[in-house]
Scaffold this active site. Structure first.
Site, PDB file in Angstrom:
ATOM      1  N   GLY A   1    -102.063   1.401  23.964  1.00 19.14           N
ATOM      2  CA  GLY A   1    -102.171  -0.045  23.850  1.00 19.14           C
ATOM      3  C   GLY A   1    -101.042  -0.586  22.999  1.00 19.14           C
ATOM      4  O   GLY A   1    -100.116   0.143  22.619  1.00 19.14           O
TER       5      GLY A   1
ATOM      6  N   VAL B   1    -108.149  -6.448  23.797  1.00 13.96           N
ATOM      7  CA  VAL B   1    -109.452  -6.442  23.136  1.00 13.96           C
ATOM      8  C   VAL B   1    -109.393  -7.314  21.888  1.00 13.96           C
ATOM      9  O   VAL B   1    -108.446  -7.238  21.109  1.00 13.96           O
ATOM     10  CB  VAL B   1    -109.866  -5.009  22.744  1.00 13.96           C
ATOM     11  CG1 VAL B   1    -111.141  -5.014  21.908  1.00 13.96           C
ATOM     12  CG2 VAL B   1    -110.061  -4.159  23.990  1.00 13.96           C
TER      13      VAL B   1
ATOM     14  N   GLU C   1    -111.553  -7.454  18.774  1.00 15.53           N
ATOM     15  CA  GLU C   1    -112.643  -6.685  18.179  1.00 15.53           C
ATOM     16  C   GLU C   1    -113.703  -7.560  17.513  1.00 15.53           C
ATOM     17  O   GLU C   1    -114.868  -7.188  17.440  1.00 15.53           O
ATOM     18  CB  GLU C   1    -112.093  -5.679  17.163  1.00 15.53           C
ATOM     19  CG  GLU C   1    -111.320  -4.516  17.768  1.00 15.53           C
ATOM     20  CD  GLU C   1    -112.218  -3.435  18.362  1.00 15.53           C
ATOM     21  OE1 GLU C   1    -113.421  -3.691  18.563  1.00 15.53           O
ATOM     22  OE2 GLU C   1    -111.706  -2.342  18.630  1.00 15.53           O
TER      23      GLU C   1
ATOM     24  N   ARG D   1    -105.339 -12.170  18.163  1.00 14.20           N
ATOM     25  CA  ARG D   1    -106.225 -12.299  19.319  1.00 14.20           C
ATOM     26  C   ARG D   1    -107.555 -12.952  18.942  1.00 14.20           C
ATOM     27  O   ARG D   1    -108.111 -13.750  19.704  1.00 14.20           O
ATOM     28  CB  ARG D   1    -106.457 -10.930  19.952  1.00 14.20           C
ATOM     29  CG  ARG D   1    -105.203 -10.291  20.507  1.00 14.20           C
ATOM     30  CD  ARG D   1    -105.506  -9.100  21.385  1.00 14.20           C
ATOM     31  NE  ARG D   1    -106.037  -7.970  20.657  1.00 14.20           N
ATOM     32  CZ  ARG D   1    -105.297  -6.979  20.146  1.00 14.20           C
ATOM     33  NH1 ARG D   1    -103.984  -7.032  20.267  1.00 14.20           N
ATOM     34  NH2 ARG D   1    -105.853  -5.969  19.536  1.00 14.20           N
TER      35      ARG D   1
ATOM     36  N   LYS E   1    -112.780  -9.372   8.853  1.00 12.96           N
ATOM     37  CA  LYS E   1    -111.745 -10.416   8.981  1.00 12.96           C
ATOM     38  C   LYS E   1    -111.572 -10.849  10.428  1.00 12.96           C
ATOM     39  O   LYS E   1    -111.203 -12.006  10.698  1.00 12.96           O
ATOM     40  CB  LYS E   1    -110.427  -9.938   8.369  1.00 12.96           C
ATOM     41  CG  LYS E   1    -109.832  -8.673   8.999  1.00 12.96           C
ATOM     42  CD  LYS E   1    -108.909  -8.936  10.149  1.00 12.96           C
ATOM     43  CE  LYS E   1    -108.414  -7.651  10.782  1.00 12.96           C
ATOM     44  NZ  LYS E   1    -107.496  -7.883  11.913  1.00 12.96           N
TER      45      LYS E   1
END
EC number: 1.1.1.94
Length: 341
Positions: free
Chosen positions: A9, A289, A291, A265, A201
């Site tokens: 990734g 992704v 998270e 993201r 976070k």
């Protein structure tokens, strides 16, 4: 030094590129055609198309097996949802001889059918080091965390990270692998604090993205980040972390970057929700992704089990569930009673 990075990734590739200027790095991809294309083209066109591989990087799709025992460090670059499976595969190959570092930041979702004894003390999902203790107790491992965007690390832009483990040899291996003139790596034995900071976070960055997407102003953003840090610290200390960890790179540093950086993201998810997208549309628009979307519920569940108040994280979960709108999330937080800081 010989390093294997399992997972091609953006973040795994970026670290491989950075370390490949100084060490021999095998970047492993599960998909054979993808691995062949990356090796031939010397670039990961899907995730980092403008950043060619450095000289020390080679790409492989060979089955996970004894070749990994020949490495000086194995790095797991998969998302949190895949960590359990990766550690289970690596345990009989590596034993306690080769240290392992994981890059994922999150809390694992509760395993289907898992009893309280098989999960965390609260009966919900685990942090990464807890997963390792459960499925691969003999492995020496730790987390590589901190404020870092993949593109900047791959470009060799100045970055500082934290190598966290309760095993000194594992910390030393991570520092030796990645510390160089563009990447400064600090060792830390507070694995709990580093993993809590790295996971929570992401949840709070969704809230900050929502705040900015609704154009609530810089005052509101500063308040969210500051009160978010308080939530991270309360949960971390309740789980056994050191307070000072949250004033460092994996706490305040990572929170500020992920909450305000345009490459974040999780922040983009909040921005998209503020614009009226559904959660699925927001996630699909990323191509990566996020998270925070997947660990928010587990974070809140563990906090509730410990009696830790996390109103911002709770509002994010309700927003992701679709039970409140962005405007209602703001009203919920602003409508709380007055209290001491």
């Amino acid at each position: 030094m010989k390093i294997a990075v399992l997972g091609a990734g953006a973040w795994g590739t970026a670290l491989a590129i950075n370390a490949g200027a100084h060490h021999t790095v095998t970047l492993w991809a599960r998909d054979v055609p993808q691995a062949q294309a990356m090796q031939a083209e010397r670039v990961n066109t899907r995730y980092l198309p403008d950043l060619p591989f450095t000289a020390g990087v080679q790409v492989s799709s060979a089955p996970i097996g004894p070749w990994l025992a020949e490495q000086d460090l194995v790095v797991i670059g998969s998302p949190m949802s895949s960590l359990r499976g990766m550690l289970t595969q690596l345990a009989p190959i590596l034993g306690s001889s080769v240290p392992v570092a994981w890059l994922c930041k999150g809390f694992e979702a509760a395993q289907p059918g898992a009893s309280t004894a098989e999960a965390s003390p609260s009966g919900v999902g685990l942090m990464a080091h807890e997963v390792k203790a459960q499925v691969a107790p003999a492995l020496r491992g730790g987390a590589l965390s901190g404020p870092s965007f993949a593109q900047e690390v791959a470009r060799g832009m100045p970055t500082a990270l934290v190598a966290a483990s309760d095993d000194a040899a594992t910390r030393d291996a991570m520092v030796q692998a990645f510390h160089n003139n563009s990447l400064r790596v600090y060792a830390n034995d507070d694995i709990v604090g580093v993993e809590v900071g790295g996971a929570v976070k992401n949840v709070l960055a969704i809230a900050t993205g929502l705040c900015d997407g609704l154009q609530l102003g810089l005052n509101a953003r500063a308040a969210l980040i500051t009160r978010g840090l308080a939530e991270i610290t309360r949960l971390g200390v309740a789980l056994g972390a050191k307070t000072e960890t949250f004033m460092g790179l994996s706490g305040l540093g990572d929170l500020v970057l992920t909450s305000t950086g345009d490459l974040s993201r999780n922040r983009k998810v909040g921005l998209a929700l503020a614009q009226g997208m559904t959660l699925q549309q927001a996630v699909d628009s990323l191509g990566h992704v996020a998270e925070g979307v997947y660990c928010a519920r587990t974070v809140v569940q563990r906090a509730q089990h410990l009696g830790v108040d996390m109103p911002i994280a709770q509002a994010v979960v309700a927003l992701l569930d679709g039970s409140i709108t962005p405007a209602q999330a703001v009203a919920l937080l602003m409508g709380r009673g007055a209290k001491g800081e």
